[in-house]
Design an enzyme around this catalytic site. Structure first.
Site, short mmCIF file in Angstrom:
data_model
loop_
_atom_site.label_atom_id
_atom_site.label_comp_id
_atom_site.label_asym_id
_atom_site.label_seq_id
_atom_site.Cartn_x
_atom_site.Cartn_y
_atom_site.Cartn_z
N CYS A 1 2.34 -27.33 107.67
CA CYS A 1 1.20 -27.86 108.44
C CYS A 1 1.13 -29.39 108.48
CB CYS A 1 -0.08 -27.25 107.88
SG CYS A 1 -1.42 -27.30 109.06
N HIS B 1 0.35 -21.24 106.01
CA HIS B 1 -0.18 -21.43 104.64
C HIS B 1 -0.20 -20.07 103.93
CE1 HIS B 1 -1.71 -25.52 105.23
NE2 HIS B 1 -2.25 -25.13 106.36
N1 GLN Z 1 -4.94 -32.26 109.51
C1 GLN Z 1 -3.98 -31.46 110.26
C2 GLN Z 1 -4.66 -30.62 111.36
O1 GLN Z 1 -5.86 -30.40 111.27
C3 GLN Z 1 -3.22 -30.53 109.34
C4 GLN Z 1 -4.12 -29.45 108.74
C5 GLN Z 1 -3.42 -28.67 107.63
O2 GLN Z 1 -2.51 -29.15 106.97
N2 GLN Z 1 -3.91 -27.41 107.40
O3 GLN Z 1 -3.99 -30.17 112.27
#
Ligand code: GLN
Length: 249
Positions: free
Chosen positions: A94, A192
Site C-alpha cells: 500500500c 494488507h
Molecule cells: N495513505 C495512502 C492512501 O490512503 C496509503 C494507505 C495505506 O497504506 N493503507 O492511499
C-alpha cells in the site's frame, strides 16, 4: 552452520498498519523451518544501512506516515533501485507500494515523489477503496487480503499487475480490475491483512529469490519436525484463505 539470510524491515515505525508486520514474522518463521538463519534488520529514517540485505519488506501507512519517511526514502532511492535491479526480492504494501512508483499525489498537500522501482503512479481520490479482496494471479493463484486506500494506482506501459480482481471499485484503481504490480522480484500490492500468513506461496517466492541472491542457489533443508510444522502451517493458511475468500467485501 545454517546459511544466514538478511531481511530488512523498511520504516516499521511509520509504515506498518493493518498488521503488515505479520509479513516479517511469516518470512522469519518459514526461513527457520526451511533450515536457514534469518537475521532481521529494522531500518527507520536516519539509521545506518546494514552491510548485507537479501530481502526487503515494507508496510502501509497514512498520508502523514508517508510524509514522515519520504525524505529518507529519496536518499535511499538509488540504493533501492540498484538492489531491485540486482534481484533482491522486495514486498511493498500500500503506502510504500505507492512510493515505490513514480509519485503519489494525495488528495491534500504536495505530490510525494516515488523512487521508480515500479512503473506505476498514484492519485488520491475521495472515494477510498476498502474491504476484503480476492485476486487471481498468474504466478500465485488466488491471493486474499484486505485493502484500505485513497490512492488510485495506474500501471505504466509494460508493468504487470500482481493479479486481476473480479469487479470494479477494488484493486489498484477501482476501474481497470488490476491489483498490485510486479517487476522482476519486486512486488507491490494493496493487500494488507497481513498478506503472507494467508498466502505462503508469496512468502516462499521471496525466500527462494533471497537465497538465490545470496548463495546462487535455493536448497531448503527442513528437519522432519520442520516439514511437519510447514505442513501444519500451510493447512492452516489454506483454511484461513478459504474462509477469507467467502467473507463479504
Ligand atoms: N495513505 C495512502 C492512501 O490512503 C496509503 C494507505 C495505506 O497504506 N493503507 O492511499
Amino acid at each position: 552452520m545454517a546459511e544466514v539470510i538478511d531481511v530488512l524491515s523498511l520504516y516499521p515505525k511509520d509504515m506498518n498498519i493493518y498488521g503488515d508486520s505479520g509479513n516479517l514474522l511469516t518470512v522469519e518463521r518459514r526461513l527457520s523451518l526451511y533450515g536457514f538463519e534469518p537475521r532481521i534488520h529494522y531500518y527507520n529514517q536516519g539509521d545506518a544501512w546494514p552491510d548485507h540485505v537479501d530481502m526487503i519488506l515494507g508496510g502501509g501507512g497514512q498520508d502523514e506516515g508517508q510524509r514522515k519517511i519520504i525524505r529518507d526514502l529519496c536518499k535511499r532511492a538509488e540504493l533501492l533501485r540498484g538492489l531491485a535491479h540486482q534481484g533482491v526480492p522486495m514486498l511493498m504494501i500500500c503506502g510504500l507500494y505507492q512510493l515505490f512508483g513514480e509519485y503519489f499525489q494525495p488528495i491534500e498537500g504536495d505530490r510525494l515523489p516515488g523512487i521508480c522501482v515500479l512503473g506505476v503512479h498514484t492519485i488520491g481520490e475521495k472515494l477510498r477503496l476498502i474491504g476484503n479482496l480476492v485476486e487471481h494471479s498468474e504466478q500465485f493463484g488466488a491471493v486474499v487480503g484486505y485493502e484500505n486506500h485513497s490512492g488510485q494506482t495506474f500501471l505504466h506501459e509494460g508493468t504487470k499487475p500482481l493479479g486481476e480482481v473480479d469487479s470494479i471499485n477494488m484493486g489498484n484503481n477501482g476501474a481497470d480490475r488490476t491489483e498490485g504490480a510486479i517487476n522482476n522480484n519486486v512486488i507491490g500490492t494493496y493487500m494488507h491483512g497481513s498478506l503472507l500468513p494467508k498466502n505462503p506461496g508469496i512468502a516462499d517466492f521471496l525466500i527462494s529469490k533471497a537465497c538465490m541472491f545470496r548463495y546462487g542457489t535455493y536448497a531448503p533443508h527442513p528437519s522432519d519436525k520442520g516439514k511437519a510444522e510447514l505442513k501444519r502451517l500451510d493447512a492452516l493458511a489454506q483454511h484461513a484463505k478459504t474462509v477469507a475468500m467467502h467473507r463479504p467485501r
